[in-house]
Each structure stands twice: as C-alpha cells, then as structure tokens.
Motif scaffolding. Structure first.
Motif, PDB file in Angstrom:
ATOM      1  N   THR A  92       0.830  -1.209   0.000  1.00 61.96           N
ATOM      2  CA  THR A  92       0.000   0.000   0.000  1.00 61.96           C
ATOM      3  C   THR A  92       0.868   1.263   0.000  1.00 61.96           C
ATOM      4  O   THR A  92       0.608   2.221  -0.731  1.00 61.96           O
ATOM      5  CB  THR A  92      -0.926   0.011   1.215  1.00 61.96           C
ATOM      6  N   GLU A 136     -10.895   0.540   6.256  1.00 59.07           N
ATOM      7  CA  GLU A 136     -10.624   0.998   4.895  1.00 59.07           C
ATOM      8  C   GLU A 136      -9.515   2.049   4.957  1.00 59.07           C
ATOM      9  O   GLU A 136      -9.571   2.985   5.769  1.00 59.07           O
ATOM     10  CB  GLU A 136     -11.887   1.587   4.271  1.00 59.07           C
ATOM     11  N   ARG A 156      -5.820   3.112  -2.102  1.00 60.70           N
ATOM     12  CA  ARG A 156      -6.888   2.621  -1.225  1.00 60.70           C
ATOM     13  C   ARG A 156      -6.687   1.134  -0.999  1.00 60.70           C
ATOM     14  O   ARG A 156      -6.289   0.390  -1.893  1.00 60.70           O
ATOM     15  CB  ARG A 156      -8.261   2.901  -1.828  1.00 60.70           C
ATOM     16  N   SER A 178      -6.876   4.839   3.158  1.00 60.82           N
ATOM     17  CA  SER A 178      -6.515   5.765   2.086  1.00 60.82           C
ATOM     18  C   SER A 178      -5.155   6.349   2.439  1.00 60.82           C
ATOM     19  O   SER A 178      -5.011   7.033   3.463  1.00 60.82           O
ATOM     20  CB  SER A 178      -7.560   6.877   1.949  1.00 60.82           C
TER      21      SER A 178
END
Length: 606
Positions: A511, A541, A525, A543
C-alpha cells in the motif's frame, strides 16, 4: 673543515648536497600546494654550495677561483629571495601589501644608516680594489633583500617548526655574511672560524625545514589579516621617516655633506612608499564599504527567504557580487537534512550526503577553511568546476561554539587570493544563511504542530482516523479516535507495525509503495486489519497519500475508516464481506493454519 681546513672543499660540497637533497626529499614527500618556492631554495643552496666548494679549494692556492665563487654567492641571493617571496605570496602578501610597504620603508631607513655608518666608510678604505668594493656592495644589497623577505615571512607565515627553521637559517646566513665582510675589511677571511659555523647552521636549518610536515602550511593560502596600524608600528614608521632628514642635519652640522645624493634617493623612495600605502588604505576602505553594502542587501534577502531554495538563490547572488566581475567561481550550498542519522530524507541534499560520507578537513579554531580543491572528493570537485581553491564554511548558528552542530556547508570555489580576500565576508554570509535556515526550520515545525493540533481538534469525534507516519514508519501523529477504536493508548515511538496485524505487514508495504506511484488525489486505497486487546480484529478501509516531499508533512498521511460492526451499516458490511471473502488473500487466510476463526479477511490491493 674546522679541524682539517685542507678538506674544506669536500666538506662544503657534501654539506651542500645533503642540504639540497633534504629539500628535494621533503618537497617530494609532503607535496606542498606550491612546490616552486622550495625548488628555488634548493637551487639557492646548490649555488651556495658550489661557491663554498670553489672557495674552499682556493684556501691555499690564490687564483681566479674566488671570483667565480663570488658569482655563485651572488646568484644565491636572488634565488633565495624569490623563493621566500613565492612562499609568502599565498600568505595574503599580494592581497594586502600594507605590511610589505611598511617593511620596505623600514628597510630603506636601515639601509641609509648602514650606508652612512658602515658601507660608505668601508668602501672608501685604501686596502680594497674596485672589484672588492663592488662585491661588498652587492653582498650588502643581497643581505638587505634576504632580510626583508625573511621578516615578511615571519610576519605572514604561521608559527610552526618549518617557518622557524627557515628564518633561523636566513638569519644565520646574514650573520655569517656580516662576519665575512668585517674579516675582509680587516686581516682577511680565515677558514674554520666562527663565520663558517653560521653558514653550516644555515645549511642545516634549511634542510631540516623542508623535512618538517609543517612545511606544507607555509604555501597554503590564508585569509587577509587586519591591516590596521598598531601604535608601535606607527611609531616605527614615524622614526623611519625621520631618519633621512636627521642624517642630513647631522652631516650639515659637521660641515661636510658626503651622502646628499644617497639621502635624497632614500627619502624619495620612502615618500613614494608612504604615499602608495595611503592610496591602498583608501582603496581598501572603499572595497570594505562596497562589501558591507552587498552584505546588507544579501541579509535583507535572506530575512525574507521562505524556503531553502530561496536561501540558496540569495547566497549564490551574494557570492557573485562579492567576487570580482568576470572571475570564474562556483557556489554550492549543501543543506543537511534534519532527518535522523542514517535515514534517507525526502529533502536530502546529495552534496550534503556526500560531505557526511567524506568529511572535509577540520578548520581548526574557525568554522571556515580555505582548501585545495584537489583534496576533495571527485564528485565535489566536479560540482566545483575543478577550480583550484575552495572556501568551506560550516553553517552554524553559534559561531563561537566549535562543537555546535552545523546545518550544512557553504562551498565557494575560485582562485586562492580572491577567496582569501573575501573569506571574512563569506563567513558573515554563511552565518546569515544559517540563521535563515534555522528560522525556516523553526517556522515549519511551529506550523506543523499547529496544524496537528488543529487536525486533532477536528478529528476528535470523527469516525475517520488520521495517522501520519514518517519514513521510519513511526507514528508521528494519530487522531484521538484511534485510541478509542483500538481500546488502548498508543505508546511512545509506536510504529505502524505495532497497530496493524502481523499478517498484513506485506500488504502495508504494498500500500505504501502504491501511494508513491498513484496519481489519484485520495492516494492508494486498501483494507487492513487492526488487532484489539481482546484478540479480535477490526477491518479498516485505508486511504494512503505519500507526502514525504512536502516540507510541512514529510511522511505518509493514512486515513482509516472502521468497517466492522461498530462503524458501518448491515448492507455495507455484507457487500464488503462478500468482496473480502472472494479475494485470494482471504482464501489463503482461511486455509492457513490457525486462521479458521477469522470472520473477515483482507481484500486484495486496490
């Protein structure tokens, strides 16, 4: 030669060769910045040795050989004088001629006294033929030249063993020449006397001076010293100017002015030297005022600088104004990254990193040193355009504390003498640049903390958690709600690996890498799992935005939203559940040992 004068020729030849050889060996071994002065001294020693050898072979048999010996001796004076002048040439003598002009004024006064009291009456002696008189006059002139250059060397060169030995050898030579002149006017020179000890000491001192490691510093460029006249110097200058009229007054009082022409010439030369010194003082004053005006403009620009690039541009412009127009120069401002040692900060300056890996030579009792560019790292030499000299200034806030950590280094490359002339001005500029960089860093830190406090206030009751992670994956900031959803307070120096489940560490790495490559404003994301103290997992979740290049953030900004039962509705949970369960990562998690009890798994990298 003292015990067996008949072997004086062989003795002087061996001594001269040993001394000249020592100078050659020392020059080759220590490789000074300017080798020419030492080669000139070696040539002077050889000329003197040849003269001593010829003179020694003529101790018992009188022939035309002493004339050849005199030629060798007289050749030694200009060679030695040129060598000493070249040696003090890089010691700012051509940048600031004030001391040299004063020494020449003192020398003219001393030469006038020597002529009136010693040389004139001696040359009028009946036992000397015209050749001997001319030779003694040439020896006197050569001795004065050596005396002036030696005094200038002592006043300009650093106090070290090599300089002391050079000066001792020169004074020993002058003493022996005076003894030779007195012996010539008396009963004649005798080999093996005290005068030979002076010549022997000169040979030994010059050879030993070249073998000292400190001989390298004698030809290193130095900063211009303060040219203000101390009181004792002004008194000596006034006495020197009073000598010609005093001598003329004494001779007029005795009723016979024998040296009127010499007095007139000496007075004219001294007046020209004094006027030249006054003109140079006025020129130096104008240059100092101009440098001060340029520094004031540069300081004003640095005060208004808002980032490192503006500081760098202001420093480049200021150095360009300080350097003479049309002179080639290079400026490099290396700013150290404030990140912890060993980290690769986003704002890392390549030159600063290179200087950290290959530290510059110590400047001793100053933060600035004038170096030869050839001793620097090849990459630094390339950035400095291979110019001969480099002025290295440490950027420190407290100039009086040599142990104060520096913010960077200012490198100015150019010609030795020009850099020596502006060294003090560059030090002032480096200090102002240090203050500007320190102010910018403090302002950024204050703004960062204010923004974090503002962000903390806004996100106190938000369902979204904002986490800022530095380059070492340490949590530098986290919303207060993170502790609420995890059920535990974060400890000091907590890392991202401490709050993310161990099975998701590789996913976290992917990520973070994706956040660096993505062009989306919201960043990369993904979904991660965070463990709770009771052993359960919560799905969030993610970001992630890579803001390491932003000087106000310098890290990753990660936004977390709880997707478990406490944070989402039933419909949204079911859709996320189906997406996560269908992912290959979820299948691997369920089929893996010890993972059958997990209800939700991570989704593949989005």
């Amino acid at each position: 030669m003292f015990v067996t004068p008949g072997l004086a020729a062989y003795s002087w030849a061996a001594i001269g060769l040993c001394s000249a050889g020592a100078v050659v060996v020392g020059t080759r071994r220590h490789a000074p910045v300017r080798a020419l002065p030492w080669w000139m001294i070696a040539a002077a020693i050889l000329a003197m040795a040849v003269g001593d050898t010829i003179f020694g072979s003529d101790v018992r048999v009188h022939s035309a050989a002493p004339v050849v010996a005199d030629v060798c001796y007289l050749a030694m004076f200009p060679l030695l004088t040129i060598g000493l002048i070249q040696m003090v040439r890089t010691r700012a003598v051509l940048v600031d001629w004030s001391r040299t002009l004063d020494l020449l004024t003192f020398t003219c006064a001393a030469a006038l006294l020597a002529w009136v009291c010693l040389i004139g009456p001696s040359l009028g002696a009946d036992n000397l033929d015209p050749v001997d008189r001319s030779t003694l006059a040439a020896y006197a002139l050569g001795g004065l030249l050596v005396l002036v250059t030696t005094v200038r060397l002592v006043s300009a060169a650093p106090r070290n063993a090599s300089m002391i030995l050079l000066a001792a050898g020169a004074f020993a030579l002058l003493t022996a020449d005076v003894m030779y002149a007195l012996a010539t006017l008396g009963g004649g020179w005798r080999a093996g006397g005290p005068g030979d000890a002076g010549y022997l000491l000169g040979y030994a001192c010059w050879g030993a001076a070249a073998l000292q490691p400190s001989m390298v510093r004698l030809t290193e460029p130095a900063a211009v010293r303060n040219s203000q006249l101390p009181l004792r110097w002004m008194v000596l200058l006034g006495l020197s100017l009073a000598i010609p009229p005093a001598v003329l007054l004494v001779e007029a009082a005795t009723g016979q002015v024998d040296d009127g022409v010499v007095i007139a010439v000496a007075w004219t030369v001294m007046a020209a030297l004094v006027i030249t010194r006054l003109a140079m003082a006025l020129r130096q004053h104008r240059q100092a005022v101009a440098r001060e005006r340029r520094l004031r403009r540069a300081c004003g620009t640095l005060v208004a600088a808002g980032d490192t690039e503006e500081v760098r541009a202001a420093v480049h412009a200021a150095v360009s104004e300080l350097m003479p127009a049309g002179l080639a120069h290079a400026v490099v401002l290396a700013v150290h990254d404030p990140s912890p040692e060993g980290t690769e900060g986003t704002g890392t300056d390549p030159v600063a990193g290179l200087i950290r890996q290959h530290p510059l030579p110590s400047a001793g009792d100053r933060h600035t040193r004038l170096l030869n560019t050839r001793i620097l790292h090849p990459d630094l030499r390339e950035r400095l355009h291979q110019l001969p000299a480099t002025l290295a200034c440490r950027l420190v806030v407290n100039q009086r504390d040599l142990d104060d950590p520096d913010l960077g280094t200012l490198l100015v490359a150019g010609e030795h003498r020009k850099l020596a002339a502006i060294q003090d001005s560059v030090e002032v500029l480096a200090t102002q640049a240090s203050l500007a960089l320190e102010r910018i860093a403090l302002t950024d830190e204050f703004n960062r903390r204010s923004n974090e406090e503002y962000l903390r206030t806004l996100t106190r009751n938000s369902i979204d958690v904002v986490v800022i992670v530095d380059r070492e994956h340490r949590v530098r900031y986290a919303s207060p709600s993170l502790a609420d959803i995890l059920g535990v307070e974060l400890a000091l120096l907590t890392t991202l690996w401490d709050i993310v489940h161990a099975d998701d560490h590789e996913q976290v790495e992917r990520t973070l890498s994706a956040s660096h490559r993505t062009a989306q404003p919201a960043g990369a994301r993904d979904w991660w799992h965070l463990p709770r103290p009771d052993g359960s997992l919560m799905t969030v979740e993610v970001s992630c935005r890579d803001l390491r290049q932003d000087r106000m953030v310098r890290g990753y900004v990660i936004t977390l939203r709880d997707l478990t039962e406490q944070g989402t509705g039933a419909g949204q949970r079911e859709s996320i559940q189906r997406a996560l369960s269908a992912s290959p990562a979820a299948q691997n998690r369920v089929s893996g040992p010890g993972r059958a009890g997990l209800r939700m798994s991570r989704a593949p990298h989005a």
